[in-house]
Motif scaffolding. Sequence first.
Motif, PDB file in Angstrom:
ATOM      1  N   ILE A 119     -30.381  73.564 -43.858  1.00 13.70           N
ATOM      2  CA  ILE A 119     -29.105  73.190 -44.471  1.00 13.70           C
ATOM      3  C   ILE A 119     -28.021  74.203 -44.134  1.00 13.70           C
ATOM      4  O   ILE A 119     -26.894  73.841 -43.757  1.00 13.70           O
ATOM      5  CB  ILE A 119     -29.264  73.043 -45.999  1.00 13.70           C
ATOM      6  N   VAL A 120     -28.344  75.489 -44.248  1.00 14.80           N
ATOM      7  CA  VAL A 120     -27.364  76.542 -43.963  1.00 14.80           C
ATOM      8  C   VAL A 120     -26.893  76.457 -42.513  1.00 14.80           C
ATOM      9  O   VAL A 120     -25.686  76.531 -42.225  1.00 14.80           O
ATOM     10  CB  VAL A 120     -27.962  77.937 -44.255  1.00 14.80           C
ATOM     11  N   VAL A 121     -27.824  76.274 -41.591  1.00 21.79           N
ATOM     12  CA  VAL A 121     -27.471  76.160 -40.167  1.00 21.79           C
ATOM     13  C   VAL A 121     -26.549  74.970 -39.935  1.00 21.79           C
ATOM     14  O   VAL A 121     -25.544  75.058 -39.209  1.00 21.79           O
ATOM     15  CB  VAL A 121     -28.744  76.035 -39.299  1.00 21.79           C
ATOM     16  N   THR A 122     -26.877  73.839 -40.568  1.00 18.51           N
ATOM     17  CA  THR A 122     -26.064  72.628 -40.395  1.00 18.51           C
ATOM     18  C   THR A 122     -24.688  72.780 -41.021  1.00 18.51           C
ATOM     19  O   THR A 122     -23.676  72.391 -40.424  1.00 18.51           O
ATOM     20  CB  THR A 122     -26.790  71.408 -41.024  1.00 18.51           C
ATOM     21  N   VAL A 123     -24.626  73.357 -42.228  1.00 20.29           N
ATOM     22  CA  VAL A 123     -23.355  73.489 -42.943  1.00 20.29           C
ATOM     23  C   VAL A 123     -22.419  74.440 -42.208  1.00 20.29           C
ATOM     24  O   VAL A 123     -21.207  74.187 -42.113  1.00 20.29           O
ATOM     25  CB  VAL A 123     -23.600  73.963 -44.391  1.00 20.29           C
ATOM     26  N   VAL A 124     -22.952  75.532 -41.674  1.00 20.65           N
ATOM     27  CA  VAL A 124     -22.122  76.502 -40.949  1.00 20.65           C
ATOM     28  C   VAL A 124     -21.453  75.848 -39.742  1.00 20.65           C
ATOM     29  O   VAL A 124     -20.340  76.209 -39.354  1.00 20.65           O
ATOM     30  CB  VAL A 124     -22.981  77.718 -40.516  1.00 20.65           C
ATOM     31  N   ARG A 125     -22.105  74.861 -39.168  1.00 26.54           N
ATOM     32  CA  ARG A 125     -21.572  74.186 -37.985  1.00 26.54           C
ATOM     33  C   ARG A 125     -20.562  73.088 -38.313  1.00 26.54           C
ATOM     34  O   ARG A 125     -19.953  72.519 -37.400  1.00 26.54           O
ATOM     35  CB  ARG A 125     -22.722  73.575 -37.170  1.00 26.54           C
ATOM     36  N   LEU A 126     -20.410  72.760 -39.597  1.00 25.52           N
ATOM     37  CA  LEU A 126     -19.446  71.720 -39.965  1.00 25.52           C
ATOM     38  C   LEU A 126     -18.027  72.164 -39.618  1.00 25.52           C
ATOM     39  O   LEU A 126     -17.643  73.300 -39.898  1.00 25.52           O
ATOM     40  CB  LEU A 126     -19.544  71.401 -41.458  1.00 25.52           C
ATOM     41  N   PRO A 127     -17.216  71.269 -39.033  1.00 28.92           N
ATOM     42  CA  PRO A 127     -15.876  71.682 -38.600  1.00 28.92           C
ATOM     43  C   PRO A 127     -14.894  71.902 -39.741  1.00 28.92           C
ATOM     44  O   PRO A 127     -13.977  72.714 -39.648  1.00 28.92           O
ATOM     45  CB  PRO A 127     -15.429  70.508 -37.717  1.00 28.92           C
ATOM     46  N   SER A 128     -15.081  71.166 -40.838  1.00 27.14           N
ATOM     47  CA  SER A 128     -14.125  71.226 -41.944  1.00 27.14           C
ATOM     48  C   SER A 128     -14.583  72.215 -43.011  1.00 27.14           C
ATOM     49  O   SER A 128     -15.741  72.191 -43.448  1.00 27.14           O
ATOM     50  CB  SER A 128     -13.961  69.837 -42.558  1.00 27.14           C
ATOM     51  N   ALA A 129     -13.666  73.076 -43.440  1.00 28.26           N
ATOM     52  CA  ALA A 129     -13.966  74.025 -44.516  1.00 28.26           C
ATOM     53  C   ALA A 129     -14.237  73.304 -45.826  1.00 28.26           C
ATOM     54  O   ALA A 129     -15.066  73.735 -46.634  1.00 28.26           O
ATOM     55  CB  ALA A 129     -12.802  74.997 -44.691  1.00 28.26           C
ATOM     56  N   LYS A 130     -13.555  72.174 -46.039  1.00 27.73           N
ATOM     57  CA  LYS A 130     -13.754  71.385 -47.261  1.00 27.73           C
ATOM     58  C   LYS A 130     -15.165  70.801 -47.294  1.00 27.73           C
ATOM     59  O   LYS A 130     -15.814  70.785 -48.345  1.00 27.73           O
ATOM     60  CB  LYS A 130     -12.721  70.272 -47.323  1.00 27.73           C
ATOM     61  N   GLU A 131     -15.645  70.329 -46.140  1.00 25.96           N
ATOM     62  CA  GLU A 131     -16.999  69.787 -46.074  1.00 25.96           C
ATOM     63  C   GLU A 131     -18.043  70.868 -46.316  1.00 25.96           C
ATOM     64  O   GLU A 131     -19.048  70.635 -46.995  1.00 25.96           O
ATOM     65  CB  GLU A 131     -17.227  69.140 -44.704  1.00 25.96           C
ATOM     66  N   ARG A 132     -17.793  72.054 -45.763  1.00 25.81           N
ATOM     67  CA  ARG A 132     -18.727  73.176 -45.982  1.00 25.81           C
ATOM     68  C   ARG A 132     -18.790  73.556 -47.447  1.00 25.81           C
ATOM     69  O   ARG A 132     -19.869  73.789 -47.997  1.00 25.81           O
ATOM     70  CB  ARG A 132     -18.301  74.385 -45.134  1.00 25.81           C
ATOM     71  N   GLN A 133     -17.616  73.613 -48.084  1.00 24.88           N
ATOM     72  CA  GLN A 133     -17.570  73.983 -49.504  1.00 24.88           C
ATOM     73  C   GLN A 133     -18.291  72.944 -50.357  1.00 24.88           C
ATOM     74  O   GLN A 133     -19.030  73.287 -51.289  1.00 24.88           O
ATOM     75  CB  GLN A 133     -16.120  74.112 -49.961  1.00 24.88           C
ATOM     76  N   LYS A 134     -18.107  71.661 -50.041  1.00 21.48           N
ATOM     77  CA  LYS A 134     -18.753  70.587 -50.807  1.00 21.48           C
ATOM     78  C   LYS A 134     -20.271  70.660 -50.666  1.00 21.48           C
ATOM     79  O   LYS A 134     -21.009  70.514 -51.649  1.00 21.48           O
ATOM     80  CB  LYS A 134     -18.246  69.235 -50.314  1.00 21.48           C
ATOM     81  N   ALA A 135     -20.748  70.904 -49.434  1.00 22.85           N
ATOM     82  CA  ALA A 135     -22.196  70.976 -49.201  1.00 22.85           C
ATOM     83  C   ALA A 135     -22.812  72.159 -49.933  1.00 22.85           C
ATOM     84  O   ALA A 135     -23.854  72.032 -50.585  1.00 22.85           O
ATOM     85  CB  ALA A 135     -22.464  71.080 -47.703  1.00 22.85           C
ATOM     86  N   PHE A 136     -22.173  73.328 -49.837  1.00 21.89           N
ATOM     87  CA  PHE A 136     -22.703  74.518 -50.520  1.00 21.89           C
ATOM     88  C   PHE A 136     -22.643  74.367 -52.034  1.00 21.89           C
ATOM     89  O   PHE A 136     -23.535  74.830 -52.751  1.00 21.89           O
ATOM     90  CB  PHE A 136     -21.935  75.767 -50.086  1.00 21.89           C
ATOM     91  N   SER A 137     -21.594  73.715 -52.541  1.00 25.91           N
ATOM     92  CA  SER A 137     -21.469  73.513 -53.986  1.00 25.91           C
ATOM     93  C   SER A 137     -22.585  72.620 -54.518  1.00 25.91           C
ATOM     94  O   SER A 137     -23.131  72.872 -55.593  1.00 25.91           O
ATOM     95  CB  SER A 137     -20.105  72.885 -54.289  1.00 25.91           C
ATOM     96  N   THR A 138     -22.936  71.585 -53.738  1.00 27.25           N
ATOM     97  CA  THR A 138     -24.006  70.677 -54.147  1.00 27.25           C
ATOM     98  C   THR A 138     -25.349  71.399 -54.238  1.00 27.25           C
ATOM     99  O   THR A 138     -26.151  71.163 -55.138  1.00 27.25           O
ATOM    100  CB  THR A 138     -24.124  69.508 -53.156  1.00 27.25           C
ATOM    101  N   CYS A 139     -25.577  72.325 -53.292  1.00 25.33           N
ATOM    102  CA  CYS A 139     -26.879  72.999 -53.204  1.00 25.33           C
ATOM    103  C   CYS A 139     -26.990  74.228 -54.101  1.00 25.33           C
ATOM    104  O   CYS A 139     -28.095  74.622 -54.479  1.00 25.33           O
ATOM    105  CB  CYS A 139     -27.149  73.420 -51.754  1.00 25.33           C
TER     106      CYS A 139
END
Length: 313
Positions: A222-242
Motif C-alpha cells: 500500500i505504501v509503495v502504491t500510495v507514494v506513486r499516486l500523482p495527486s497529493a489529495k489521493e495520497r492523503q485520502k489513502a493514508f487517512s483510510t489506513c
Amino acid sequence: IHSITGSLYLPLPFIHLMTLFYMFHKVLFLVHLLAYLASIMGNTLIITITWTDHRLQTPMYFFLRSFSFFECCFITTVIPKLLAIFLSGRQSISFVACFTQAFVFLFLGTTVFFLMAVLSLDRYLAICKPLYYSTIMNPRMCFLLVTACLSLGFVLMVVPIIMLSQSSFCGSHVIPHFFCDFGPLIHLSCSDTRSTEMLAFILALFILLTSLIITIIAYSNIVVTVVRLPSAKERQKAFSTCSSHLIVLSLMYGSCVFIYVKPKQTNRLDSNREAALVNTVVTPLLNPVIYTLRNKQVHQALRDALSRVRLQK
C-alpha cells in the motif's frame, strides 16, 4: 474437571480495599460501567451507520461492521461479570462459567485478529488492485472471509481449553486475575500442564504472526502504491483510510503479545492484569472513536443521519 467442584474466586487487585473504601468501590463500578456503555454505544453506532447508509455498503464497511459486532461480544464476556463483582461484592464464579468465559473470550479475540488481517487485505486490494477489487471482494467472498475468521477462532481455541479442562485442580481456588483467562486457569492446575502451555504458546504465536505478516505485506504494498499516486489529495485520502486501522492494530498487538506470547503462561500474571485492562476496556472504547474521528465518509453519514432526525422532529 477433576478433583475440585464448586466455585472459583476472582480477587481483584483492589477488591481487598473495598471494605475500607466503599465509595472507591462505587467509583470503580461507575468508571467501568461508563466505559462499557460508551464502547457498546460507539460500536453500535458504527454498525447502525454502516448498515443503513447506502454510501457505506462496501466491503471495507462490511468488515468494519463485523469487527464492531465482535468487539461488543468480546467485552461483554468480561465486563458485565466484573461490574457484578463491583456491585455485589461477591467474587465467585463457577467452574463451568469460568471455562465458558475463557473460551468465548479467546475465541472472539482470535476472530478479531484474523478479521483485522482481512481488513488489511481489503485495503491492499482497494488501493493496489482497484480494477479487480469489486470482482474479488463480492458479497459472497466477504461473507466467506468473516465465516473463515469465526471458524479458525473456534477450532484453534477449543483444543487448548478442552485440554486444560481435563486437568486436575486442587489447592487454592483463587484466580490471580479479574476474569477467567488461559494463564490464570493454568496457574490453578496441579497437573503437569507443560504440553498445554506449549500448545497455547504455539497457537498464540501462529495467530499473532499470521495476522501481523499479512498486515505488513499488505501495508508495504500500500505504501509503495500510495507514494506513486500523482495527486497529493489521493495520497492523503489513502493514508487517512489506513491510519485508523494501523492505530487499532498497534493497540491490539501490543497488549496481546505482552500477555500471550510466552512459553510459561503463569509468568507475569500481576503485570498481565494491566495489559488485559487495555485489551478488554481501553481498546474497545477507543476503536469507535478512532474509526469515526478519522473517517470522513462516516462523518458525512452521521451528519446526514442527524439531519434526518431533526427534519422528522
